[in-house]
Design an enzyme around this catalytic site. Structure first.
Site, PDB file in Angstrom:
ATOM      1  N   THR A   1       0.815  -1.210   0.000  1.00  0.00           N
ATOM      2  CA  THR A   1       0.000   0.000   0.000  1.00  0.00           C
ATOM      3  C   THR A   1       0.852   1.265   0.000  1.00  0.00           C
ATOM      4  OG1 THR A   1      -1.502   1.262   1.423  1.00  0.00           O
ATOM      5  CG2 THR A   1      -0.098  -0.305   2.527  1.00  0.00           C
ATOM      6  N   ASP A   2       0.266   2.363  -0.452  1.00  0.00           N
ATOM      7  CA  ASP A   2       0.969   3.653  -0.389  1.00  0.00           C
ATOM      8  C   ASP A   2       1.062   4.176   1.046  1.00  0.00           C
ATOM      9  OD1 ASP A   2      -1.717   4.313  -0.040  1.00  0.00           O
ATOM     10  OD2 ASP A   2      -1.766   5.865  -1.583  1.00  0.00           O
ATOM     11  N   GLU A   3       0.270   3.585   1.966  1.00  0.00           N
ATOM     12  CA  GLU A   3       0.225   4.121   3.335  1.00  0.00           C
ATOM     13  C   GLU A   3       1.547   3.925   4.074  1.00  0.00           C
ATOM     14  OE1 GLU A   3      -3.286   3.453   5.589  1.00  0.00           O
ATOM     15  OE2 GLU A   3      -4.573   3.508   3.836  1.00  0.00           O
TER      16      GLU A   3
ATOM     17  N   TYR B   1      -1.911  -0.424  11.048  1.00  0.00           N
ATOM     18  CA  TYR B   1      -2.029  -1.125   9.753  1.00  0.00           C
ATOM     19  C   TYR B   1      -0.814  -0.834   8.874  1.00  0.00           C
ATOM     20  CZ  TYR B   1      -3.245  -1.660   4.811  1.00  0.00           C
ATOM     21  OH  TYR B   1      -3.214  -1.969   3.474  1.00  0.00           O
TER      22      TYR B   1
ATOM     23  N   LYS C   1       2.235  -3.264   7.395  1.00  0.00           N
ATOM     24  CA  LYS C   1       2.521  -3.441   5.959  1.00  0.00           C
ATOM     25  C   LYS C   1       3.962  -3.005   5.656  1.00  0.00           C
ATOM     26  CE  LYS C   1       0.114  -4.616   3.035  1.00  0.00           C
ATOM     27  NZ  LYS C   1      -0.252  -5.946   2.489  1.00  0.00           N
TER      28      LYS C   1
HETATM   29  P1  NAD Z   1      -9.629  -7.527   2.273  1.00  0.00           P
HETATM   30  O1  NAD Z   1      -9.639  -7.229   3.744  1.00  0.00           O
HETATM   31  O2  NAD Z   1     -10.839  -7.257   1.466  1.00  0.00           O
HETATM   32  O3  NAD Z   1      -9.239  -9.055   2.039  1.00  0.00           O
HETATM   33  C1  NAD Z   1      -8.230  -9.685   2.754  1.00  0.00           C
HETATM   34  C2  NAD Z   1      -8.364 -11.197   2.536  1.00  0.00           C
HETATM   35  O4  NAD Z   1      -7.288 -11.849   3.244  1.00  0.00           O
HETATM   36  C3  NAD Z   1      -9.664 -11.776   3.078  1.00  0.00           C
HETATM   37  O5  NAD Z   1     -10.241 -12.654   2.134  1.00  0.00           O
HETATM   38  C4  NAD Z   1      -9.236 -12.540   4.338  1.00  0.00           C
HETATM   39  O6  NAD Z   1     -10.062 -13.657   4.625  1.00  0.00           O
HETATM   40  C5  NAD Z   1      -7.826 -12.960   3.965  1.00  0.00           C
HETATM   41  N1  NAD Z   1      -6.980 -13.181   5.160  1.00  0.00           N
HETATM   42  C6  NAD Z   1      -6.839 -12.367   6.236  1.00  0.00           C
HETATM   43  N2  NAD Z   1      -6.012 -12.932   7.130  1.00  0.00           N
HETATM   44  C7  NAD Z   1      -5.605 -14.116   6.608  1.00  0.00           C
HETATM   45  C8  NAD Z   1      -4.735 -15.147   7.052  1.00  0.00           C
HETATM   46  N3  NAD Z   1      -4.107 -15.067   8.235  1.00  0.00           N
HETATM   47  N4  NAD Z   1      -4.544 -16.213   6.261  1.00  0.00           N
HETATM   48  C9  NAD Z   1      -5.171 -16.299   5.058  1.00  0.00           C
HETATM   49  N5  NAD Z   1      -6.019 -15.372   4.586  1.00  0.00           N
HETATM   50  C10 NAD Z   1      -6.225 -14.288   5.357  1.00  0.00           C
HETATM   51  O7  NAD Z   1      -8.364  -6.718   1.724  1.00  0.00           O
HETATM   52  P2  NAD Z   1      -8.153  -6.005   0.306  1.00  0.00           P
HETATM   53  O8  NAD Z   1      -8.678  -4.632   0.403  1.00  0.00           O
HETATM   54  O9  NAD Z   1      -8.594  -6.917  -0.764  1.00  0.00           O
HETATM   55  O10 NAD Z   1      -6.561  -5.895   0.290  1.00  0.00           O
HETATM   56  C11 NAD Z   1      -5.761  -6.928  -0.281  1.00  0.00           C
HETATM   57  C12 NAD Z   1      -4.307  -6.519  -0.190  1.00  0.00           C
HETATM   58  O11 NAD Z   1      -4.097  -5.303  -0.890  1.00  0.00           O
HETATM   59  C13 NAD Z   1      -3.824  -6.261   1.240  1.00  0.00           C
HETATM   60  O12 NAD Z   1      -2.523  -6.770   1.365  1.00  0.00           O
HETATM   61  C14 NAD Z   1      -3.821  -4.749   1.379  1.00  0.00           C
HETATM   62  O13 NAD Z   1      -2.866  -4.310   2.307  1.00  0.00           O
HETATM   63  C15 NAD Z   1      -3.459  -4.339  -0.048  1.00  0.00           C
HETATM   64  N6  NAD Z   1      -3.946  -3.022  -0.474  1.00  0.00           N
HETATM   65  C16 NAD Z   1      -5.270  -2.696  -0.327  1.00  0.00           C
HETATM   66  C17 NAD Z   1      -5.732  -1.463  -0.801  1.00  0.00           C
HETATM   67  C18 NAD Z   1      -7.194  -1.079  -0.682  1.00  0.00           C
HETATM   68  O14 NAD Z   1      -7.534   0.065  -1.031  1.00  0.00           O
HETATM   69  N7  NAD Z   1      -8.078  -1.952  -0.230  1.00  0.00           N
HETATM   70  C19 NAD Z   1      -4.843  -0.576  -1.407  1.00  0.00           C
HETATM   71  C20 NAD Z   1      -3.500  -0.944  -1.535  1.00  0.00           C
HETATM   72  C21 NAD Z   1      -3.068  -2.170  -1.085  1.00  0.00           C
HETATM   73  O1  TDX Z   2     -16.650   6.084   7.824  1.00  0.00           O
HETATM   74  C1  TDX Z   2     -15.641   6.599   7.324  1.00  0.00           C
HETATM   75  N1  TDX Z   2     -15.591   7.968   7.198  1.00  0.00           N
HETATM   76  C2  TDX Z   2     -14.509   8.628   6.668  1.00  0.00           C
HETATM   77  O2  TDX Z   2     -14.509   9.861   6.578  1.00  0.00           O
HETATM   78  C3  TDX Z   2     -14.515   5.824   6.879  1.00  0.00           C
HETATM   79  C4  TDX Z   2     -14.528   4.326   6.996  1.00  0.00           C
HETATM   80  C5  TDX Z   2     -13.442   6.498   6.346  1.00  0.00           C
HETATM   81  N2  TDX Z   2     -13.425   7.855   6.251  1.00  0.00           N
HETATM   82  C6  TDX Z   2     -12.236   8.509   5.653  1.00  0.00           C
HETATM   83  C7  TDX Z   2     -10.904   8.058   6.231  1.00  0.00           C
HETATM   84  C8  TDX Z   2      -9.973   8.153   5.044  1.00  0.00           C
HETATM   85  O3  TDX Z   2      -9.444   9.469   4.945  1.00  0.00           O
HETATM   86  O4  TDX Z   2     -12.202   8.114   4.279  1.00  0.00           O
HETATM   87  C9  TDX Z   2     -10.857   7.883   3.837  1.00  0.00           C
HETATM   88  C10 TDX Z   2     -10.741   6.460   3.318  1.00  0.00           C
HETATM   89  O5  TDX Z   2     -10.897   5.596   4.433  1.00  0.00           O
HETATM   90  P1  TDX Z   2     -10.859   4.000   4.262  1.00  0.00           P
HETATM   91  O6  TDX Z   2     -11.837   3.599   3.219  1.00  0.00           O
HETATM   92  O7  TDX Z   2     -10.955   3.401   5.611  1.00  0.00           O
HETATM   93  O8  TDX Z   2      -9.425   3.777   3.598  1.00  0.00           O
HETATM   94  P2  TDX Z   2      -7.928   4.169   4.079  1.00  0.00           P
HETATM   95  O9  TDX Z   2      -7.869   4.354   5.539  1.00  0.00           O
HETATM   96  O10 TDX Z   2      -7.473   5.319   3.216  1.00  0.00           O
HETATM   97  O11 TDX Z   2      -7.132   2.830   3.683  1.00  0.00           O
HETATM   98  C11 TDX Z   2      -7.417   2.144   2.441  1.00  0.00           C
HETATM   99  O12 TDX Z   2      -6.503   2.472   1.439  1.00  0.00           O
HETATM  100  C12 TDX Z   2      -5.227   1.943   1.517  1.00  0.00           C
HETATM  101  C13 TDX Z   2      -7.469   0.634   2.627  1.00  0.00           C
HETATM  102  O13 TDX Z   2      -8.371   0.317   3.685  1.00  0.00           O
HETATM  103  C14 TDX Z   2      -6.101   0.065   2.887  1.00  0.00           C
HETATM  104  O14 TDX Z   2      -6.159  -1.345   2.957  1.00  0.00           O
HETATM  105  C15 TDX Z   2      -5.208   0.467   1.762  1.00  0.00           C
HETATM  106  O15 TDX Z   2      -3.908   0.026   2.002  1.00  0.00           O
END
Ligand code: NAD
Ligand code: TDX
Length: 333
Positions: A122-124, A148, A152
């Protein structure tokens, strides 16, 4: 090619499996997922009977299980993680166990069998930008600020350490905020869409001026596909959507897409340690692999609203049980 995809029942992983099966029907996919609250086999039900697709329920921290699967694949594409920042503020332990120890178990196994490893990150990990700072790139120093992102960052460092120390063939991608179908409705976009469907207000944190860069999940996954086929071993690639929005502007777009007005916004207390701004400079992957995001936010958001409307049973299942408890703890409602 034989792929072990971890976390393939979650949001990005399930979209990745769909993308790979459609593009490379002869690839063999094993999906290892623990089915935590975020994993849902409904996301993959159209592939259940595909002979080239196999689901294994299990934990990436389980060494014996992981070794058994890794010995038969050419590449591990590692998506599994605890992924929600707010949950990591409430309790960070599962984040350290899955994101750090789970990644280390996979890396050890990859080392044992000499398996190519791609880490989805992630960019975070880079921290928070000021209003005039240039976007994060592959040279930006790490500065994670939530439990988180700290977990990562630790996993990214481990992946690079296995490259330098053990010569393990790795790549890493650091991507900005994804959106699209099958996204668990705790993240801001699906939470707001589904709250509005239920005639509930949308909780906007703080002043709503925090900025995120939104990318469609298919654009992200097209980037991961390119990196696993053409990326340079040992390298990191940053991916972004070129689409920075304040949370306030994002909320207006969601309200408009669902056909509701500003009275549905509820201003709530800010997230602890809330990062101000994320942005990505993706010139490296653009110049080296010819990747750039293609899906416009307007089109992607419209498609997403329709998906949540058409799949309301899926939403209801997500919002039941453990999720209700979480919502009560988080927002006291
Ligand atoms: P998600 O939470 O939707 O899915 C995570 C999956 O991992 C789930 O299916 C869960 O059951 C599985 N999991 C969790 N713990 C586990 C374990 N111990 N063993 C096996 N499986 C397990 O997450 P996502 O949003 O799809 O993110 C996927 C990846 O991408 C993550 O590594 C996250 O850090 C990265 N990422 C997410 C975002 C975003 O915006 N969502 C952005 C950049 C990077
Ligand atoms: O109820 C809300 N109200 C609100 O204002 C929630 C859930 C979030 N927010 C704000 C917080 C953040 O500034 O919205 C923005 C986005 O929040 P999230 O959807 O929780 O995402 P973020 O915290 O940015 O992280 C996501 O992007 C990077 C993913 O959850 C991560 O897994 C990924 O790595």
């Amino acid at each position: 090619m034989r792929l072990l995809i971890t976390g393939g029942a979650g949001f990005i992983g399930s979209n990745f499996i769909r993308y790979i099966i459609n593009k490379y029907p002869d690839y063999k996919i094993t999906n290892l997922d623990a089915l935590t609250y975020a994993g849902n086999l409904e996301n993959l039900k159209d592939f259940e009977d595909n002979p080239n697709y196999k689901f294994v329920k299990g934990d990436i921290c389980d060494r014996d299980l992981v070794n058994n699967l890794v010995k038969d694949v050419d590449i591990i594409v590692h998506f599994a993680a605890e992924s929600h920042v707010d949950r990591s503020i409430l309790d960070s332990q599962a984040f350290v166990v899955t994101n750090v120890i789970g990644t280390q178990v996979l890396l050890d196994s990859a080392k044992e069998f000499g398996t190519r490893f791609h880490h989805v990150s992630t960019d975070e990990v880079f921290g928070s930008l000021g209003p005039d700072d240039p976007g994060f790139n592959e040279e930006t120093p790490y500065d994670p600020r939530s439990p988180y992102s700290a977990s990562k960052a630790a996993s990214d460092h481990l992946v690079r350490a296995y490259y330098h120390t053990h010569n393990l063939p790795i790549t890493i991608s650091n991507c900005s905020n994804n959106y699209g179908p099958c996204m668990f409705p705790e993240k801001v976009i699906p939470l707001f869409i589904t709250n509005l469907f239920e005639n509930k207000k949308v909780p906007l944190y703080g002043d709503g001026m925090n900025i995120r860069d939104w990318i469609h999940v298919d654009d992200h996954n097209r980037g991961v596909d390119l990196i696993i086929h053409k990326g340079k071993i040992g390298e990191t690639y940053c991916l972004g959507g070129n689409n920075e929005l304040t949370n306030k502007d994002l909320t207006f777009k969601i309200l408009q897409a669902v056909g509701r007005g500003e009275e549905m916004i509820e201003h709530v207390e800010d997230r602890a340690g809330h990062d101000k701004r994320y942005a990505i400079d993706f010139s490296k992957i653009k110049n080296e692999l010819g990747w750039e995001p293609e899906i416009s936010f307007e089109d992607g958001l419209k498609e997403m609203v329709k998906w949540y409307k058409d799949n309301y049973e899926w939403v209801k299942n997500c919002k039941s049980g453990e999720y209700k408890e979480y919502y009560k703890r988080q927002y006291n409602i």
